[in-house]
Scaffold this active site. Structure first.
Site, mmCIF file in Angstrom:
data_model
loop_
_atom_site.group_PDB
_atom_site.id
_atom_site.type_symbol
_atom_site.label_atom_id
_atom_site.label_comp_id
_atom_site.label_asym_id
_atom_site.label_seq_id
_atom_site.Cartn_x
_atom_site.Cartn_y
_atom_site.Cartn_z
ATOM 1 N N HIS A 244 0.806 -1.226 0.000
ATOM 2 C CA HIS A 244 0.000 0.000 0.000
ATOM 3 C C HIS A 244 0.847 1.288 0.000
ATOM 4 O O HIS A 244 0.692 2.155 -0.848
ATOM 5 C CB HIS A 244 -0.904 0.027 1.235
ATOM 6 C CG HIS A 244 -1.658 -1.235 1.477
ATOM 7 N ND1 HIS A 244 -2.811 -1.582 0.795
ATOM 8 C CD2 HIS A 244 -1.414 -2.257 2.335
ATOM 9 C CE1 HIS A 244 -3.253 -2.749 1.231
ATOM 10 N NE2 HIS A 244 -2.431 -3.192 2.159
HETATM 11 O O1 RIB Z 1 -4.458 -0.551 5.294
HETATM 12 C C1 RIB Z 1 -3.128 -0.456 4.875
HETATM 13 C C2 RIB Z 1 -2.334 0.448 5.762
HETATM 14 O O2 RIB Z 1 -2.352 -0.051 7.100
HETATM 15 C C3 RIB Z 1 -0.839 0.514 5.393
HETATM 16 O O3 RIB Z 1 -0.348 1.798 5.670
HETATM 17 C C4 RIB Z 1 -0.206 -0.494 6.299
HETATM 18 O O4 RIB Z 1 1.166 -0.182 6.597
HETATM 19 C C5 RIB Z 1 -1.035 -0.342 7.541
HETATM 20 O O5 RIB Z 1 -0.514 0.771 8.267
#
Ligand code: RIB
Ligand code: CA
Length: 314
Positions: A244
């Site tokens: 992500h």
């Molecule tokens: O939902 C994904 C996010 O949540 C990303 O930033 C991952 O590192 C967690 O923090």
């Protein structure tokens, strides 16, 4: 392009940090750290280890909020259905004797963005507690941050409860404060976008072949993520996982990697069933003015090319 990166390092945050520190178009001014994937002490140590592993220990790290603003289930309220294995606590990197700065992350954010002509983007890829604290410490903070990129939320996709994405869910009050604080240019990279930029075991093989410190470290983190997703949350592409936070950095380097729409986004903080849900007004029915540019799609091949090329650098 100068950036300050707020992280809850974690495996995907680690890849984002390395891309931000290595890409020639970017100047990573500092990392600020927040409670999230693990408690803030682990996240801070992990951030220091990542920078040390790629020989970028000169980049300052500021430790921040150890808990969400209002929720009392901390450190890091974990979704009982999602194993800690996605991030663990300490990343599999050598320890470092580099220390975090003594100033609190929220105060650093206020002081740094108060400078005239800072010309710096703030990128937030963890729960938004530090950003909300900075908004609370300084009434001009939102005005001083001309561009804010957030990894968070989701329209058709959730990953922590039936309706919420982790960063918004871990501190929903902070997310609600930030989304309504009056930032003039927010770009929200949602799960709908990150789930279109999946990284595969084959991409991991290319990282190993590249052999640079960042490529080898990223391969460890991404393979761990794919192993967990294969076991608990299979993605649309066999043997793949979203990374992500790295997509946020990719989109900063090449805005064409994501497709955005100017929409109104709010965050649920009241209802126990949907707390942390991002309400993205895709059909503009709320009669509320759009407050951010929402990325709901991404160019996977373009992202993979940029990821591999950047991590090959030393
Ligand atoms: O939902 C994904 C996010 O949540 C990303 O930033 C991952 O590192 C967690 O923090
Ligand atoms: Ca994160």
């Amino acid at each position: 392009m100068k950036l300050v990166l707020d992280v809850d390092t974690g495996t995907d945050d680690a890849v984002a940090i390395m891309m931000a520190a290595l890409h020639p178009d970017l100047n990573l001014v500092a990392c600020t750290v927040v409670n999230g994937n693990a408690n803030v002490d682990y996240c801070t140590d992990n951030t220091l280890r990542v920078l040390s592993c790629i020989n970028r220990s000169h980049i300052p790290v500021y430790s921040g909020a150890y808990r969400p603003l209002a929720r009392n289930d901390f450190p890091t309220p974990r979704d009982p259905n999602k194993p800690k294995a996605l991030h663990g606590t300490t990343l599999p990197l050598p320890p470092t004797d580099t220390q975090a700065k003594t100033q609190h992350a929220a105060q650093f954010l206020v002081d740094y963005f108060k400078q005239p002509n800072h010309d710096t983007t703030l990128v937030a890829v963890g729960p938004l507690t530090n950003i909300a604290l900075a908004c609370t410490l300084d009434r001009d903070f939102a005005k001083n941050v001309e561009r804010l990129i957030i990894m968070g939320g989701g329209h058709a996709i959730a990953n922590t409860t039936a309706s919420a994405e982790f960063n918004f869910w871990a501190d929903p009050e902070a997310a609600a404060i930030v989304m309504s604080a009056g930032f003039s240019n927010i770009q929200l990279v949602t799960l709908d976008a990150t789930h279109q930029a999946l990284v595969t075991y084959d991409d991991c093989k290319q990282l190993v072949e590249q052999g640079s410190p960042a490529s080898l470290a990223a391969e460890l983190f991404i393979r761990q993520r794919i192993d967990v997703h294969e076991q608990f949350e299979k993605m649309d592409i066999e043997g793949s996982a979203p990374v992500h936070d790295a997509l946020c950095i990719g989109a900063l380097i090449n805005p064409k990697l994501i497709k955005t729409q100017h929409l109104h986004v709010s965050v649920e903080t009241g209802n126990a069933q949907s707390v942390g849900q991002s309400i993205i007004d895709v059909h503009k029915r709320s009669n509320q003015e759009a407050n951010c540019y929402v990325a709901l799609g991404a160019d996977r091949l373009g992202f993979i090319r940029l990821l591999l090329d950047t991590l090959a650098l030393t």
